[in-house]
Each structure stands twice: as C-alpha cells, then as structure tokens.
Design an enzyme around this catalytic site. Sequence first.
Site, short mmCIF file in Angstrom:
data_model
loop_
_atom_site.label_atom_id
_atom_site.label_comp_id
_atom_site.label_asym_id
_atom_site.label_seq_id
_atom_site.Cartn_x
_atom_site.Cartn_y
_atom_site.Cartn_z
NE ARG A 59 -2.32 -1.68 3.48
CZ ARG A 59 -2.52 -2.89 3.78
NH1 ARG A 59 -3.14 -3.79 2.85
NH2 ARG A 59 -1.77 -3.43 4.88
CD GLU A 96 0.97 -10.97 17.93
OE1 GLU A 96 0.45 -10.40 17.04
OE2 GLU A 96 0.44 -11.24 19.05
P1 AMP Z 1 3.90 -2.29 12.07
O1 AMP Z 1 5.27 -3.11 11.53
O2 AMP Z 1 3.50 -3.29 13.49
O3 AMP Z 1 4.10 -0.89 12.11
O4 AMP Z 1 2.92 -2.74 10.90
C1 AMP Z 1 2.69 -1.91 9.81
C2 AMP Z 1 2.34 -2.66 8.59
O5 AMP Z 1 1.53 -3.43 9.06
C3 AMP Z 1 1.78 -1.67 7.68
O6 AMP Z 1 2.47 -1.95 6.32
C4 AMP Z 1 0.30 -1.83 7.74
O7 AMP Z 1 -0.12 -1.87 6.41
C5 AMP Z 1 -0.05 -3.31 8.43
N1 AMP Z 1 -0.92 -3.24 9.53
C6 AMP Z 1 -0.59 -3.35 10.88
N2 AMP Z 1 -1.62 -3.28 11.81
C7 AMP Z 1 -2.41 -2.81 10.80
C8 AMP Z 1 -4.12 -2.78 10.95
N3 AMP Z 1 -4.70 -2.58 12.36
N4 AMP Z 1 -5.08 -2.71 9.78
C9 AMP Z 1 -4.16 -2.47 8.79
N5 AMP Z 1 -3.05 -2.65 8.49
C10 AMP Z 1 -2.14 -2.92 9.62
#
Ligand code: AMP
Length: 176
Positions: A59, A96
Amino acid sequence: MKKVQDYIRTIPDYPKPGIQFRDVTTLLSDAKGFRKAVDALVQLHVGAEIDMVAGIEARGFILGGAVAHQLGKGFIPVRKKGKLPWETINQEYELEYGTDTVEIQADEVPKGANVLLIDDLIATGGTAEAAVKLIGRAGGNVLGASFVIELPALAGRARLEAYDIEVLSLCTFDGD
Ligand code: AMP
C-alpha cells in the site's frame, strides 16, 4: 465535509481475532478520498529538503508513488523478500510470530540522499524501522516518515523518533 479518516473501513477480527483491520482500499477507490490523502501527505513535505521518496510494499507503493510524483522526486520501492531482480540488500524484522524481510536494490539510493518514507499505517513501527535501517545501510538518510494512519497504542512513533526522524500521520485510531 468528509475527512481522510471517514474513507477508511474498519474490519473487526481480521486477519485474526482482536485486530481491527484499518482498510485503506475504500479510501484509494474513492477519487476524493485518494486525492485528499495524497494532497495532505504532499502538503506536509512541500519545500522540505527531500531527494527521494520510499514506499513500503504494497500500500505504501500506491501512496508513496503518488506523493513522489507530486513532489517531483524519484521513488524507491521497499519490497518484500525475493521480488527484486538486481543485487539486493535486505533487512530482517520481528513480527509477532516469526520474522519478515524487506529488500531494496543495492544501487537504488544515491549516497547521502535524504529520503521521505511513506506507508499506509504505522502500528508497532517494526516494518518502518526495518525500511529506515535498510535505506541507511544503502547510504541514504530517512528524514521523515509519514503515514495515513497511526495507531498510537502501539507506540511505533517513538521507535522512529529514536532515529531523529520526523513522524507525521493524517489520522489516528484507538486500539490495535
Ligand atoms: P507495524 O510494523 O507493526 O508498524 O505494522 C505496519 C504494517 O502492517 C503496515 O504495512 C500496515 O499496512 C500493516 N498493519 C499493521 N496493523 C494493521 C491494522 N490494524 N490494520 C491494517 N494494516 C495494519
């Protein structure tokens, strides 16, 4: 008037129970929503000392590509493992459960380039941090990271601010 936040669909319990998935496809498919989000991201950085824009698959490609075009800058796709044809450098990061890897091509970032990083959403900041490390190892310097959505409960912002990166987001949602 509709705000950026109003174009985002929330899907409960996707991809697993307890996660509220913030779906930007409803924003991207709406001409006004898409334009509003891209315009807002561009406005945050007009006149900034940025040489290139990087976006995180998938995205972040849609949003980051549009931002790069508007700012008149080149675009660096930060891809998931195994998709790039040239010599790559990669960076592993924790999920995770298990790990994932992002990659760029070794010659994509000019030495000393100031880079703006774009993705749809920052949660824990792990994905963006991996991209920051990768661009740094390639010789660039991420100055700013901007997102359509921030989930403050997961504290991703602090993780990037520790690298002296300016973190900006267009809207926030509670929870994870
Ligand atoms: P993070 O590495 O934990 O910051 O996760 C970010 C990535 O995971 C991004 O590329 C988001 O598109 C996806 N992502 C994580 N949590 C969500 C959520 N609740 N809704 C949609 N996409 C998420």
